[in-house]
Scaffold this motif. Structure first.
Motif, short mmCIF file in Angstrom:
data_model
loop_
_atom_site.label_atom_id
_atom_site.label_comp_id
_atom_site.label_asym_id
_atom_site.label_seq_id
_atom_site.Cartn_x
_atom_site.Cartn_y
_atom_site.Cartn_z
N UNK A 104 2.15 3.03 11.44
CA UNK A 104 1.40 4.21 11.01
C UNK A 104 0.32 4.61 12.01
N UNK A 105 0.13 3.77 13.04
CA UNK A 105 -0.94 4.02 14.02
C UNK A 105 -0.48 5.02 15.07
N UNK A 106 -0.15 6.21 14.62
CA UNK A 106 0.27 7.28 15.52
C UNK A 106 -0.72 8.43 15.41
N UNK A 107 -0.84 9.18 16.49
CA UNK A 107 -1.79 10.29 16.52
C UNK A 107 -1.50 11.25 15.38
N UNK A 108 -2.53 11.63 14.67
CA UNK A 108 -2.40 12.57 13.56
C UNK A 108 -2.45 11.88 12.21
N UNK A 109 -1.99 10.61 12.16
CA UNK A 109 -2.14 9.84 10.93
C UNK A 109 -3.59 9.46 10.72
N UNK A 110 -3.88 8.92 9.54
CA UNK A 110 -5.25 8.50 9.23
C UNK A 110 -5.28 7.01 8.91
N UNK A 111 -6.48 6.45 9.01
CA UNK A 111 -6.61 5.00 8.75
C UNK A 111 -6.14 4.63 7.35
N UNK A 112 -6.30 5.51 6.39
CA UNK A 112 -5.81 5.24 5.04
C UNK A 112 -4.30 5.03 5.00
N UNK A 113 -3.58 5.70 5.87
CA UNK A 113 -2.12 5.51 5.95
C UNK A 113 -1.80 4.09 6.39
N UNK A 114 -2.61 3.57 7.30
CA UNK A 114 -2.40 2.23 7.84
C UNK A 114 -2.66 1.19 6.75
N UNK A 115 -3.82 1.29 6.12
CA UNK A 115 -4.19 0.33 5.09
C UNK A 115 -3.24 0.38 3.90
N UNK A 116 -2.86 1.57 3.52
CA UNK A 116 -1.95 1.72 2.38
C UNK A 116 -0.62 1.03 2.65
N UNK A 117 -0.09 1.22 3.86
CA UNK A 117 1.22 0.62 4.20
C UNK A 117 1.14 -0.90 4.18
N UNK A 118 0.04 -1.45 4.66
CA UNK A 118 -0.15 -2.91 4.67
C UNK A 118 -0.21 -3.44 3.24
N UNK A 119 -1.09 -2.88 2.45
CA UNK A 119 -1.33 -3.39 1.10
C UNK A 119 -0.09 -3.21 0.21
N UNK A 120 0.59 -2.09 0.38
CA UNK A 120 1.78 -1.83 -0.42
C UNK A 120 2.83 -2.92 -0.19
N UNK A 121 3.02 -3.29 1.07
CA UNK A 121 4.03 -4.31 1.38
C UNK A 121 3.63 -5.67 0.81
N UNK A 125 -7.37 -3.07 5.32
CA UNK A 125 -5.98 -3.45 5.06
C UNK A 125 -5.49 -2.92 3.71
N UNK A 126 -6.19 -1.92 3.20
CA UNK A 126 -5.77 -1.20 2.00
C UNK A 126 -6.35 0.20 2.13
N UNK A 127 -5.87 1.12 1.34
CA UNK A 127 -6.40 2.47 1.46
C UNK A 127 -5.52 3.48 0.77
N UNK A 128 -5.91 4.73 0.94
CA UNK A 128 -5.19 5.83 0.32
C UNK A 128 -4.53 6.67 1.40
N UNK A 129 -3.23 6.94 1.24
CA UNK A 129 -2.54 7.74 2.26
C UNK A 129 -3.21 9.10 2.44
N UNK A 130 -3.28 9.53 3.68
CA UNK A 130 -3.85 10.85 3.96
C UNK A 130 -5.38 10.87 3.98
N UNK A 131 -6.01 9.70 3.74
CA UNK A 131 -7.48 9.65 3.72
C UNK A 131 -7.99 8.85 4.92
N UNK A 132 -9.27 9.05 5.20
CA UNK A 132 -9.90 8.25 6.25
C UNK A 132 -9.82 8.90 7.62
N UNK A 133 -10.31 8.16 8.58
CA UNK A 133 -10.44 8.65 9.95
C UNK A 133 -9.09 9.01 10.55
N UNK A 134 -9.04 10.13 11.26
CA UNK A 134 -7.81 10.54 11.93
C UNK A 134 -7.66 9.76 13.24
N UNK A 135 -6.46 9.29 13.49
CA UNK A 135 -6.21 8.47 14.69
C UNK A 135 -6.04 9.36 15.91
#
Ligand code: MF3
Ligand code: CO
Ligand code: CO
Length: 258
Positions: A137-154, A183-193
């Motif tokens: 999820x660590x691609x330009x345009x995504x947000x940190x919430x996308x990263x945390x959400x993906x981790x926690x969901x798995x 390592x948790x979060x809400x998709x689409x939220x947080x700092x933009x990468x």
């Protein structure tokens, strides 16, 4: 404040990451029943210095060693000790940070000692998978919430829980820079990468509940319910192409994607 790195600076962090990988791979080979965590620490320090790097953790806020060695229900910041002998069936998380020519690299892994239980194997595997879910999820345009959400969901999907009291972080000239990488979060939220961000992504996953206590030594964090925990960390850079490069995994390319 978030410091973005240019390609020249990322190249220097790549050099640090390459050495750290060599150090940690050597330490991994030394893990077996009967070895003390202090011996692993001595090995790591020797290899770091031989490569003209500096162990960043040593004396960091008073921390006394070059690695953190956390066994079973210990989550992070286990202090190496000559009396702490690895036993068959244990799992050990080794976390190491080094400084090369002014640039940091930070990486952690969890390994089994001899034969370990199926559930412990699963914990280690799922924690590594959590890292990969997050880093994708660590691609330009995504947000940190996308990263945390993906981790926690798995982690949740596998019946485990994500440690919430420690996070990943920005990294560069300092071991810990902004932003915090939850390592948790809400998709689409947080700092933009953005291009040039360099981050330590480091899921810490417990078999049971995520609440922690700190030992009397002031460092070692362990789960309150004594459930076992695994940790997997790499230093990554978001490159000009907009994709993550794993600086502590030299040679990795997304073509051979996990
Ligand atoms: N390597 C750790 C991290 O992932 C920090 C080390 S804490 C120290 O952020 F006290 F051991 F330095
Ligand atoms: Co670390
Ligand atoms: Co870190």
């Amino acid at each position: 404040m978030i410091s973005l790195k240019n390609p020249t600076q990322i190249a220097r962090m790549r050099d640090a990451g390459k050495i750290l990988r060599e150090v940690e791979d050597e330490v991994r080979l030394a893990i077996r029943p009967g070895v003390s965590t202090a011996e692993l620490d001595e090995l790591a320090e020797k290899l770091i210095r031989r490569n003209h790097a500096i162990p960043s953790s040593l004396h960091y806020e008073g921390y006394p060693c070059s690695i953190c060695a956390s066994i079973n229900d210990e989550v992070v910041h286990g202090i190496p000790n000559p009396k702490r002998i690895l036993q068959e069936g244990d799992i050990i998380s080794v976390d190491c940070t080094l400084l090369l020519d002014g640039w940091q690299a930070d990486s952690a892994f969890t390994a089994g000692v001899g034969q370990i239980s199926g559930e412990a194997e699963k914990l280690i595997r799922v924690t590594e998978e959590c890292f990969w879910k997050g880093v994708r999820e660590c691609v330009v345009g995504n947000r940190l919430g996308d990263v945390g959400y993906a981790i926690d969901r798995h982690a949740r999907m596998n019946g485990f829980s994500t440690i919430r009291e420690f996070t990943g972080h920005g990294i560069g000239r300092e071991m810990h820079e902004d932003p915090a990488v939850y390592n948790f979060g809400d998709p689409g939220r947080g700092l933009r990468l953005r291009r040039g961000m360099t981050l330590a992504v480091e899921p810490m996953i417990a078999m049971g509940d995520w609440h922690l206590t700190i030992d009397d030594d002031g460092w070692c964090a362990r789960t309150k319910d004594h459930s076992w925990c695994a940790h997997y960390e790499h230093t990554i850079a978001i490159t000009e192409e907009g994709y993550p490069e794993i600086l502590t995994l030299p040679g990795f390319t997304w073509e051979a994607e996990k």
